[in-house]
Design an enzyme around this catalytic site. Sequence first.
Site, PDB file in Angstrom:
ATOM      1  N   GLU A 273     -11.030  -9.135  -7.988  1.00 56.09           N
ATOM      2  CA  GLU A 273      -9.636  -9.102  -7.509  1.00 56.09           C
ATOM      3  C   GLU A 273      -9.535  -8.364  -6.180  1.00 56.09           C
ATOM      4  O   GLU A 273      -8.832  -7.358  -6.076  1.00 56.09           O
ATOM      5  CB  GLU A 273      -8.755  -8.371  -8.539  1.00 56.09           C
ATOM      6  CG  GLU A 273      -8.839  -8.895  -9.951  1.00 56.09           C
ATOM      7  CD  GLU A 273      -8.277  -7.899 -10.981  1.00 56.09           C
ATOM      8  OE1 GLU A 273      -7.839  -6.796 -10.600  1.00 56.09           O
ATOM      9  OE2 GLU A 273      -8.292  -8.236 -12.174  1.00 56.09           O
ATOM     10  N   PRO A 274     -10.212  -8.816  -5.143  1.00 56.69           N
ATOM     11  CA  PRO A 274     -10.122  -8.087  -3.874  1.00 56.69           C
ATOM     12  C   PRO A 274      -8.797  -8.351  -3.158  1.00 56.69           C
ATOM     13  O   PRO A 274      -8.290  -9.475  -3.168  1.00 56.69           O
ATOM     14  CB  PRO A 274     -11.288  -8.659  -3.050  1.00 56.69           C
ATOM     15  CG  PRO A 274     -11.506 -10.031  -3.606  1.00 56.69           C
ATOM     16  CD  PRO A 274     -11.056 -10.018  -5.041  1.00 56.69           C
ATOM     17  N   GLY A 275      -8.250  -7.320  -2.571  1.00 56.58           N
ATOM     18  CA  GLY A 275      -7.027  -7.464  -1.793  1.00 56.58           C
ATOM     19  C   GLY A 275      -7.281  -7.054  -0.351  1.00 56.58           C
ATOM     20  O   GLY A 275      -7.529  -7.866   0.535  1.00 56.58           O
ATOM     21  N   ARG A 312       1.978   3.038   5.392  1.00 51.74           N
ATOM     22  CA  ARG A 312       0.763   3.706   4.901  1.00 51.74           C
ATOM     23  C   ARG A 312       0.574   5.134   5.430  1.00 51.74           C
ATOM     24  O   ARG A 312       0.152   6.010   4.677  1.00 51.74           O
ATOM     25  CB  ARG A 312      -0.480   2.856   5.179  1.00 51.74           C
ATOM     26  CG  ARG A 312      -0.421   1.457   4.527  1.00 51.74           C
ATOM     27  CD  ARG A 312      -1.756   0.756   4.513  1.00 51.74           C
ATOM     28  NE  ARG A 312      -2.697   1.438   3.650  1.00 51.74           N
ATOM     29  CZ  ARG A 312      -3.591   2.304   4.045  1.00 51.74           C
ATOM     30  NH1 ARG A 312      -3.731   2.565   5.335  1.00 51.74           N
ATOM     31  NH2 ARG A 312      -4.372   2.895   3.195  1.00 51.74           N
ATOM     32  N   CYS A 349      14.963   7.988  10.727  1.00 54.01           N
ATOM     33  CA  CYS A 349      15.432   9.372  10.732  1.00 54.01           C
ATOM     34  C   CYS A 349      14.736  10.220   9.680  1.00 54.01           C
ATOM     35  O   CYS A 349      15.351  10.698   8.718  1.00 54.01           O
ATOM     36  CB  CYS A 349      16.935   9.379  10.496  1.00 54.01           C
ATOM     37  SG  CYS A 349      17.748   8.311  11.676  1.00 54.01           S
ATOM     38  N   GLU A 350      13.435  10.372   9.800  1.00 51.91           N
ATOM     39  CA  GLU A 350      12.647  11.235   8.919  1.00 51.91           C
ATOM     40  C   GLU A 350      11.437  11.712   9.693  1.00 51.91           C
ATOM     41  O   GLU A 350      10.838  10.931  10.436  1.00 51.91           O
ATOM     42  CB  GLU A 350      12.075  10.453   7.732  1.00 51.91           C
ATOM     43  CG  GLU A 350      13.090   9.815   6.860  1.00 51.91           C
ATOM     44  CD  GLU A 350      12.595   9.698   5.430  1.00 51.91           C
ATOM     45  OE1 GLU A 350      11.614  10.373   5.065  1.00 51.91           O
ATOM     46  OE2 GLU A 350      13.220   8.933   4.702  1.00 51.91           O
TER      47      GLU A 350
HETATM   48  N1  LLP Z   1      -6.577  -5.247  -8.919  1.00 54.75           N
HETATM   49  C1  LLP Z   1      -5.685  -4.350  -9.362  1.00 54.75           C
HETATM   50  C2  LLP Z   1      -5.394  -4.282 -10.778  1.00 54.75           C
HETATM   51  C3  LLP Z   1      -5.039  -3.495  -8.445  1.00 54.75           C
HETATM   52  O1  LLP Z   1      -4.175  -2.604  -8.903  1.00 54.75           O
HETATM   53  C4  LLP Z   1      -5.331  -3.592  -7.064  1.00 54.75           C
HETATM   54  C5  LLP Z   1      -4.661  -2.726  -6.083  1.00 54.75           C
HETATM   55  C6  LLP Z   1      -6.261  -4.561  -6.658  1.00 54.75           C
HETATM   56  C7  LLP Z   1      -6.866  -5.363  -7.605  1.00 54.75           C
HETATM   57  C8  LLP Z   1      -6.619  -4.754  -5.211  1.00 54.75           C
HETATM   58  O2  LLP Z   1      -7.224  -3.627  -4.684  1.00 54.75           O
HETATM   59  P1  LLP Z   1      -7.816  -3.647  -3.180  1.00 54.75           P
HETATM   60  O3  LLP Z   1      -8.969  -4.627  -3.179  1.00 54.75           O
HETATM   61  O4  LLP Z   1      -6.729  -4.092  -2.294  1.00 54.75           O
HETATM   62  O5  LLP Z   1      -8.224  -2.261  -2.945  1.00 54.75           O
HETATM   63  N2  LLP Z   1      -0.821   0.429  -1.118  1.00 54.75           N
HETATM   64  C9  LLP Z   1      -2.102   1.108  -1.175  1.00 54.75           C
HETATM   65  C10 LLP Z   1      -3.091   0.386  -2.037  1.00 54.75           C
HETATM   66  C11 LLP Z   1      -2.621   0.150  -3.455  1.00 54.75           C
HETATM   67  C12 LLP Z   1      -3.600  -0.604  -4.296  1.00 54.75           C
HETATM   68  C13 LLP Z   1      -2.969  -1.051  -5.560  1.00 54.75           C
HETATM   69  N3  LLP Z   1      -3.817  -1.827  -6.419  1.00 54.75           N
HETATM   70  C14 LLP Z   1      -2.618   1.316   0.247  1.00 54.75           C
HETATM   71  O6  LLP Z   1      -1.976   0.885   1.180  1.00 54.75           O
HETATM   72  O7  LLP Z   1      -3.668   1.929   0.442  1.00 54.75           O
END
Ligand code: LLP
Length: 420
Positions: A273-275, A312, A349-350
Amino acid sequence: MAYQNAALHVEGVSLDALAAQHQTPLFVYSKAAMLSALASYQRGFAGRDALICYAMKANSSLAVLQLFAQNGCGFDIVSGGELARVLKAGADPQKVIFSGVGKTRAEMRQALEAGIACFNVESIAELDVLNEVALSMNRIASISLRVNPNVDPKTHPYISTGLKGNKFGIAHEEALGAYRHAASLKGLRVAGIDCHIGSQITEVTPYVDAMDRVLDLVSSVEAAGIPIHHIDFGGGLGINYNGDTPPEADALWAQLLAKIDARGFRGKQLMIEPGRSLVGNAGVCVTEVLFTKQGSDKNFCIVDAAMNDLPRPAMYQGFHAIVPCSAPSKPQLTRPAQEVIYDVVGPVCESGDWLGKDRALDVRAGELLAVLSTGAYCMAMASNYNTRGRAAEVLVDGDTATLIRVRETADDQMRMERML
Ligand code: LLP
């Protein structure tokens, strides 16, 4: 991304030109960079039974989803809204998995109706409710249990998820009991095992440790007579924001696959599950310098992007490189170099509204800056705070730029509201 004729380009298109056409703040994405990040995973899994489920929370713009769907990806969703979005973008529901610690009954029904591949379940209570919902619809829900391996991913505490104190997953020690319970429920079919230990992970060791613990569980669950068809190893691979050196996806997976093989699990289907690692470094945010200001202690470079566009830094003290859209050499031709140390801040405004601290920049009002590595968790987390419209987005493919999201207006923002 590179300077060509002193102007910063994404693929074949200059950011100056895009800003002139679409105004700022503006997110610009490179299609080639997204596909090249995906290709690294695809290489890593060549010849394997594997499904890459893009964690769409990182960037859920429809055109981005479309691009990944067209290139064979499945998707990891965490809400009914994400399901609706990804189906609209043309995803195959049988390649969709549903993660998250708090799914509602309505979301469960919506996902069962769509025919998604698997629910990643995070508690016994969720097992029971999903079972009830599935039976009421005469369906069987495929599930995997998200186990919490209790390893330290060595990342920011807000984005660590695989430690004992986190709200996520089922504790390693309780997993076998939970599997026995799941196998006894008529509305569920045990399909796999799942884990996700955190985000922006730049070391290999936490992954290897988590894999060991997950494989231990696969052995004990199967020894109890419950077959595990797939192993979902989550996402979390980091990107280079500030000299970070995460492993390449294919190199990481060469190590993990060797471990899976050595322990005799080669036959299992793999899911990930890469994001961030698919989109993070494929995006930049172009912003215009509104003013420079000398405070009593600090110099401020005030730009038109803010914490509502780029949350971020405010949320995780995240670092994003900030560079001029015109090569530093160019202004020097017309005026003397004048590098000043600035805090780059937005109009909100923060005091938390900063994009970068103590950055050496040679800029003047009206010039453009690019905030780098903003393809992940920026637009997807953008808000309307201060009634600021969300930015426009452009996807670049070679010399062609396509506007994939128009800039939000004040009317757009007020459309859902009703006066007394
Ligand atoms: N699978 C699950 C269950 C997750 O909770 C997440 C991310 C991913 C996959 C994907 O993770 P990645 O490959 O993107 O690291 N907003 C934060 C990151 C929050 C991540 C939440 N979960 C930031 O900007 O650093």
